[in-house]
Design a protein around this motif. Structure first.
Motif, PDB file in Angstrom:
ATOM      1  N   GLU A  45     -69.559 -41.084 -34.625  1.00  0.00           N
ATOM      2  CA  GLU A  45     -69.979 -39.581 -35.070  1.00  0.00           C
ATOM      3  C   GLU A  45     -69.684 -39.219 -36.537  1.00  0.00           C
ATOM      4  N   GLN A  46     -68.940 -39.784 -37.005  1.00  0.00           N
ATOM      5  CA  GLN A  46     -68.455 -39.671 -38.504  1.00  0.00           C
ATOM      6  C   GLN A  46     -68.178 -40.989 -39.161  1.00  0.00           C
ATOM      7  N   ILE A  47     -68.680 -41.289 -40.399  1.00  0.00           N
ATOM      8  CA  ILE A  47     -68.472 -42.568 -41.218  1.00  0.00           C
ATOM      9  C   ILE A  47     -67.566 -41.975 -42.346  1.00  0.00           C
ATOM     10  N   SER A  48     -66.917 -42.924 -42.805  1.00  0.00           N
ATOM     11  CA  SER A  48     -66.052 -42.855 -44.062  1.00  0.00           C
ATOM     12  C   SER A  48     -67.161 -43.067 -45.441  1.00  0.00           C
ATOM     13  N   HIS A  51     -62.883 -44.077 -48.925  1.00  0.00           N
ATOM     14  CA  HIS A  51     -61.419 -44.236 -48.543  1.00  0.00           C
ATOM     15  C   HIS A  51     -60.488 -44.851 -49.500  1.00  0.00           C
ATOM     16  N   SER A  52     -59.758 -43.936 -50.011  1.00  0.00           N
ATOM     17  CA  SER A  52     -58.805 -44.095 -51.220  1.00  0.00           C
ATOM     18  C   SER A  52     -57.375 -44.032 -50.893  1.00  0.00           C
ATOM     19  N   GLY A  53     -56.704 -45.071 -50.432  1.00  0.00           N
ATOM     20  CA  GLY A  53     -55.287 -44.885 -50.004  1.00  0.00           C
ATOM     21  C   GLY A  53     -55.301 -43.936 -48.791  1.00  0.00           C
ATOM     22  N   THR A  54     -54.641 -42.957 -48.799  1.00  0.00           N
ATOM     23  CA  THR A  54     -54.472 -42.002 -47.617  1.00  0.00           C
ATOM     24  C   THR A  54     -55.341 -41.066 -47.478  1.00  0.00           C
ATOM     25  N   THR A  55     -56.361 -40.862 -48.521  1.00  0.00           N
ATOM     26  CA  THR A  55     -57.244 -39.977 -48.667  1.00  0.00           C
ATOM     27  C   THR A  55     -58.540 -40.342 -47.863  1.00  0.00           C
ATOM     28  N   TYR A  56     -59.231 -39.838 -46.893  1.00  0.00           N
ATOM     29  CA  TYR A  56     -60.372 -40.137 -46.194  1.00  0.00           C
ATOM     30  C   TYR A  56     -61.431 -39.220 -46.064  1.00  0.00           C
ATOM     31  N   TYR A  57     -62.470 -39.527 -46.579  1.00  0.00           N
ATOM     32  CA  TYR A  57     -63.784 -38.481 -46.651  1.00  0.00           C
ATOM     33  C   TYR A  57     -64.784 -38.857 -45.682  1.00  0.00           C
ATOM     34  N   PRO A  58     -64.591 -38.367 -44.607  1.00  0.00           N
ATOM     35  CA  PRO A  58     -65.765 -38.563 -43.294  1.00  0.00           C
ATOM     36  C   PRO A  58     -66.867 -37.695 -43.774  1.00  0.00           C
TER      37      PRO A  58
END
Length: 108
Positions: A45-48, A51-58
């Motif tokens: 449903e959601q893709i990234s 993705h930078s370390g602990t940060t996730y932008y879906p």
């Protein structure tokens, strides 16, 4: 019809010499759109997109799946506008197509 439309949009930079390269690039981009549409059924449903370390932008996969083809289309139109079409551009679009498919397969 398509050639006249491109010539009216892109002006004099769309000549007979680069028409073949433009057609090849548009074919690759069309293949990118088709493959993205097919992969849409297999992706979550959601893709990234970042993705930078602990940060996730879906983002929703319905939007994110079209990112590669749209960027390629814009870049191709800019290459035509600047009269910078070459065989290297077509090779880069093929590499972008391969990178797109690898990233989609890794997301499955």
């Amino acid at each position: 019809m398509i050639r006249r439309l491109l010539k009216s949009i892109l002006g004099e930079n769309f000549t007979e010499n680069n028409a073949k390269l433009a057609a090849v690039n548009f074919g690759i981009i069309l293949l990118m759109f088709v493959l993205s549409g097919i992969m849409l059924f297999f992706l979550p449903e959601q893709i990234s997109i970042l993705h930078s370390g602990t940060t996730y932008y879906p983002v929703p996969s319905v939007l994110g799946v079209w990112l590669f083809p749209v960027i390629a289309l814009i870049v191709n139109l800019l290459f035509i506008r600047q009269n910078r079409l070459s065989k290297m551009n077509s090779a880069i679009f093929v590499i972008l197509l391969a990178a797109m498919m690898v990233s989609y397969i890794n997301m499955m």
